[in-house]
Design a protein around this motif. Structure first.
Motif, PDB file in Angstrom:
ATOM      1  N   GLN A  59      39.624  32.232  43.953  1.00 30.79           N
ATOM      2  CA  GLN A  59      39.816  33.578  44.486  1.00 30.79           C
ATOM      3  C   GLN A  59      39.513  34.652  43.452  1.00 30.79           C
ATOM      4  O   GLN A  59      40.319  34.959  42.594  1.00 30.79           O
ATOM      5  CB  GLN A  59      41.245  33.742  45.022  1.00 30.79           C
ATOM      6  CG  GLN A  59      41.441  35.058  45.764  1.00 30.79           C
ATOM      7  CD  GLN A  59      42.736  35.095  46.537  1.00 30.79           C
ATOM      8  OE1 GLN A  59      42.823  34.594  47.641  1.00 30.79           O
ATOM      9  NE2 GLN A  59      43.753  35.703  45.953  1.00 30.79           N
ATOM     10  N   VAL A  61      38.248  37.682  44.687  1.00 35.13           N
ATOM     11  CA  VAL A  61      38.591  38.876  45.467  1.00 35.13           C
ATOM     12  C   VAL A  61      39.724  38.489  46.415  1.00 35.13           C
ATOM     13  O   VAL A  61      39.544  37.613  47.269  1.00 35.13           O
ATOM     14  CB  VAL A  61      37.387  39.391  46.277  1.00 35.13           C
ATOM     15  CG1 VAL A  61      37.771  40.657  47.047  1.00 35.13           C
ATOM     16  CG2 VAL A  61      36.191  39.665  45.368  1.00 35.13           C
ATOM     17  N   PRO A  62      40.896  39.102  46.293  1.00 33.51           N
ATOM     18  CA  PRO A  62      42.035  38.724  47.137  1.00 33.51           C
ATOM     19  C   PRO A  62      41.733  38.873  48.627  1.00 33.51           C
ATOM     20  O   PRO A  62      40.972  39.755  49.039  1.00 33.51           O
ATOM     21  CB  PRO A  62      43.138  39.696  46.709  1.00 33.51           C
ATOM     22  CG  PRO A  62      42.755  40.144  45.340  1.00 33.51           C
ATOM     23  CD  PRO A  62      41.254  40.152  45.314  1.00 33.51           C
ATOM     24  N   ASP A  64      43.583  40.009  50.881  1.00 32.78           N
ATOM     25  CA  ASP A  64      44.100  41.279  51.416  1.00 32.78           C
ATOM     26  C   ASP A  64      43.630  42.485  50.606  1.00 32.78           C
ATOM     27  O   ASP A  64      44.277  43.540  50.612  1.00 32.78           O
ATOM     28  CB  ASP A  64      45.625  41.236  51.473  1.00 32.78           C
ATOM     29  CG  ASP A  64      46.256  40.990  50.097  1.00 32.78           C
ATOM     30  OD1 ASP A  64      45.500  40.757  49.118  1.00 32.78           O
ATOM     31  OD2 ASP A  64      47.496  41.038  49.996  1.00 32.78           O
ATOM     32  N   ASP A  65      42.509  42.340  49.915  1.00 36.02           N
ATOM     33  CA  ASP A  65      41.962  43.441  49.105  1.00 36.02           C
ATOM     34  C   ASP A  65      41.774  44.675  49.988  1.00 36.02           C
ATOM     35  O   ASP A  65      41.077  44.634  51.005  1.00 36.02           O
ATOM     36  CB  ASP A  65      40.624  43.009  48.500  1.00 36.02           C
ATOM     37  CG  ASP A  65      40.140  43.950  47.403  1.00 36.02           C
ATOM     38  OD1 ASP A  65      40.022  45.156  47.664  1.00 36.02           O
ATOM     39  OD2 ASP A  65      39.870  43.465  46.289  1.00 36.02           O
ATOM     40  N   LYS A  66      42.395  45.774  49.583  1.00 36.03           N
ATOM     41  CA  LYS A  66      42.391  46.987  50.412  1.00 36.03           C
ATOM     42  C   LYS A  66      41.018  47.648  50.509  1.00 36.03           C
ATOM     43  O   LYS A  66      40.796  48.517  51.350  1.00 36.03           O
ATOM     44  CB  LYS A  66      43.407  48.003  49.862  1.00 36.03           C
ATOM     45  CG  LYS A  66      44.844  47.509  49.883  1.00 36.03           C
ATOM     46  CD  LYS A  66      45.332  47.365  51.329  1.00 36.03           C
ATOM     47  CE  LYS A  66      46.816  47.030  51.381  1.00 36.03           C
ATOM     48  NZ  LYS A  66      47.091  45.619  51.663  1.00 36.03           N
ATOM     49  N   ARG A  67      40.097  47.245  49.648  1.00 40.28           N
ATOM     50  CA  ARG A  67      38.745  47.822  49.720  1.00 40.28           C
ATOM     51  C   ARG A  67      37.951  47.265  50.896  1.00 40.28           C
ATOM     52  O   ARG A  67      36.888  47.801  51.245  1.00 40.28           O
ATOM     53  CB  ARG A  67      37.980  47.516  48.431  1.00 40.28           C
ATOM     54  CG  ARG A  67      38.541  48.176  47.178  1.00 40.28           C
ATOM     55  CD  ARG A  67      37.848  47.641  45.935  1.00 40.28           C
ATOM     56  NE  ARG A  67      38.161  46.227  45.698  1.00 40.28           N
ATOM     57  CZ  ARG A  67      37.607  45.496  44.719  1.00 40.28           C
ATOM     58  NH1 ARG A  67      36.708  46.071  43.916  1.00 40.28           N
ATOM     59  NH2 ARG A  67      37.947  44.234  44.552  1.00 40.28           N
ATOM     60  N   ASP A 116      35.479  33.498  49.813  1.00 44.10           N
ATOM     61  CA  ASP A 116      35.579  34.405  48.670  1.00 44.10           C
ATOM     62  C   ASP A 116      34.212  34.966  48.297  1.00 44.10           C
ATOM     63  O   ASP A 116      34.091  36.148  47.946  1.00 44.10           O
ATOM     64  CB  ASP A 116      36.215  33.694  47.474  1.00 44.10           C
ATOM     65  CG  ASP A 116      36.719  34.669  46.428  1.00 44.10           C
ATOM     66  OD1 ASP A 116      37.788  35.265  46.659  1.00 44.10           O
ATOM     67  OD2 ASP A 116      36.043  34.856  45.399  1.00 44.10           O
ATOM     68  N   ARG A 119      33.554  37.808  50.483  1.00 44.51           N
ATOM     69  CA  ARG A 119      34.281  39.008  50.031  1.00 44.51           C
ATOM     70  C   ARG A 119      33.614  39.628  48.802  1.00 44.51           C
ATOM     71  O   ARG A 119      33.568  40.857  48.658  1.00 44.51           O
ATOM     72  CB  ARG A 119      35.739  38.659  49.715  1.00 44.51           C
ATOM     73  CG  ARG A 119      36.552  38.309  50.947  1.00 44.51           C
ATOM     74  CD  ARG A 119      38.046  38.304  50.670  1.00 44.51           C
ATOM     75  NE  ARG A 119      38.466  37.277  49.733  1.00 44.51           N
ATOM     76  CZ  ARG A 119      38.790  36.039  50.066  1.00 44.51           C
ATOM     77  NH1 ARG A 119      38.725  35.643  51.331  1.00 44.51           N
ATOM     78  NH2 ARG A 119      39.189  35.168  49.142  1.00 44.51           N
ATOM     79  N   VAL A 123      32.458  43.534  48.403  1.00 44.31           N
ATOM     80  CA  VAL A 123      32.796  44.401  47.266  1.00 44.31           C
ATOM     81  C   VAL A 123      31.524  45.020  46.682  1.00 44.31           C
ATOM     82  O   VAL A 123      31.526  46.162  46.202  1.00 44.31           O
ATOM     83  CB  VAL A 123      33.570  43.604  46.191  1.00 44.31           C
ATOM     84  CG1 VAL A 123      33.672  44.399  44.888  1.00 44.31           C
ATOM     85  CG2 VAL A 123      34.959  43.250  46.691  1.00 44.31           C
TER      86      VAL A 123
END
Length: 298
Positions: A59, A61-62, A64-67, A116, A119, A123
């Motif tokens: 992981q 990038v989490p 629940d990444d708010k981005r 991941d 994600r 990002v």
């Protein structure tokens, strides 16, 4: 369990695990043949566990990444297995439409590492979709189980699965968030899929296969998209097809760039196993993002 590196294992043992990963030998055969490496208190079972994926490592990038905005979506595939489910990741606050990237898994299905990777592309300001080729047999196991995933993978009709990936690619390309510019990245089996989509989709914008099986010369002539080809140095099974592929690419005037990463193993980008090579993985990732930026934006 302590994280190990490929350099902690003899190449013969890594090659043996590679055979297991690709379904050429069973787990029992691996354990039997790995027995000779079980020294100093190690057992074959301990060696096996140390080589298996550990998804806690993957992981970057989490979830629940708010981005980001992430969701599971189901795509219709009437010519394939009926439908294919996948993981969609995109920036939460994008200014306008974005290019899209299809992320294709290894021969285990849509595991946490591939999610991941999707994600990571989000990002980097892409709309990313990672389809699960195991959808028609119940999907990648939950909780994650690569061994079971490998068994399920062999139950799926390969031609229909490829049609499902094409359906997913066309669906992603047509998404309202998408500019219509589409790239594909794939790993191992998915690298072969990336090459195959370049053959079968004349409107594909770019393809970046990691250690993927190569198309034949006749199919290579059909490729329109620029290619970024990533190979591991210690990967004889895949690498033996490169010379003929490169000859066909050159003969047909195709746009490509190929990199072989010194000292690496097949799967060097997958950060869940000891085959992961951080330096090479980061360099290959940087090249891939720059390649998609160059070919899919503007």
């Amino acid at each position: 369990m302590e994280r190990k590196k490929a350099s902690d294992f003899p190449q013969e043992l890594l090659d043996l695990f590679h055979e297991y990963q690709h379904g050429d030998i069973s787990r029992r055969t691996f354990l039997d043949r790995a027995g000779k490496f079980a020294v100093g208190g190690l057992t074959a079972a301990t060696i096996f566990e140390s080589l298996r994926p550990n998804y806690a490592w993957a992981q970057q990038v989490p979830k629940d990444d708010k981005r980001l905005k992430v969701s599971y979506e189901t795509v219709s595939s009437p010519e394939g297995n009926g439908s294919i489910r996948g993981y969609l990741a995109r920036p939460a606050n994008a200014a306008g439409k974005l290019p899209a990237v299809l992320v294709v898994h290894e021969n285990r299905g849509l595991n946490p590492y591939i999610e991941d990777v999707a994600r990571r592309f989000a990002v980097a300001n892409f709309v990313a979709f990672a389809p699960d080729g195991l959808t028609s047999v119940g999907g990648y196991p939950n909780p994650p189980d690569d061994e079971k995933g490998a068994v399920l993978f062999r139950q799926v009709d390969g031609m229909k699965m490829m049609t499902d990936f094409i359906a997913a690619a066309n669906w992603l390309k047509a998404r309202p968030e998408s500019t219509g510019k589409l790239g594909v990245v794939g790993f191992c089996f998915g690298g072969g899929v990336a090459n195959n989509l370049a053959v079968r989709m004349p409107d594909l914008g770019a393809a970046a296969p990691f250690y993927g099986r190569q198309p034949n010369a006749e199919d290579t002539a059909k490729i329109k998209a620029p290619l970024l080809l990533h190979y591991a140095e210690n990967d004889q099974g895949v690498n033996q097809g490169f010379a003929a592929f490169e000859a066909a690419l050159k003969a047909n005037g195709k746009k490509y760039e190929a990199f072989t990463y010194p000292g690496t193993q097949h799967g060097f980008h997958n950060d869940t196993t000891p085959r992961y090579d951080e330096k090479s993985a980061k360099l290959a990732w940087q090249r891939t993002v720059e390649f998609f930026d160059m070919n899919l934006r503007g």
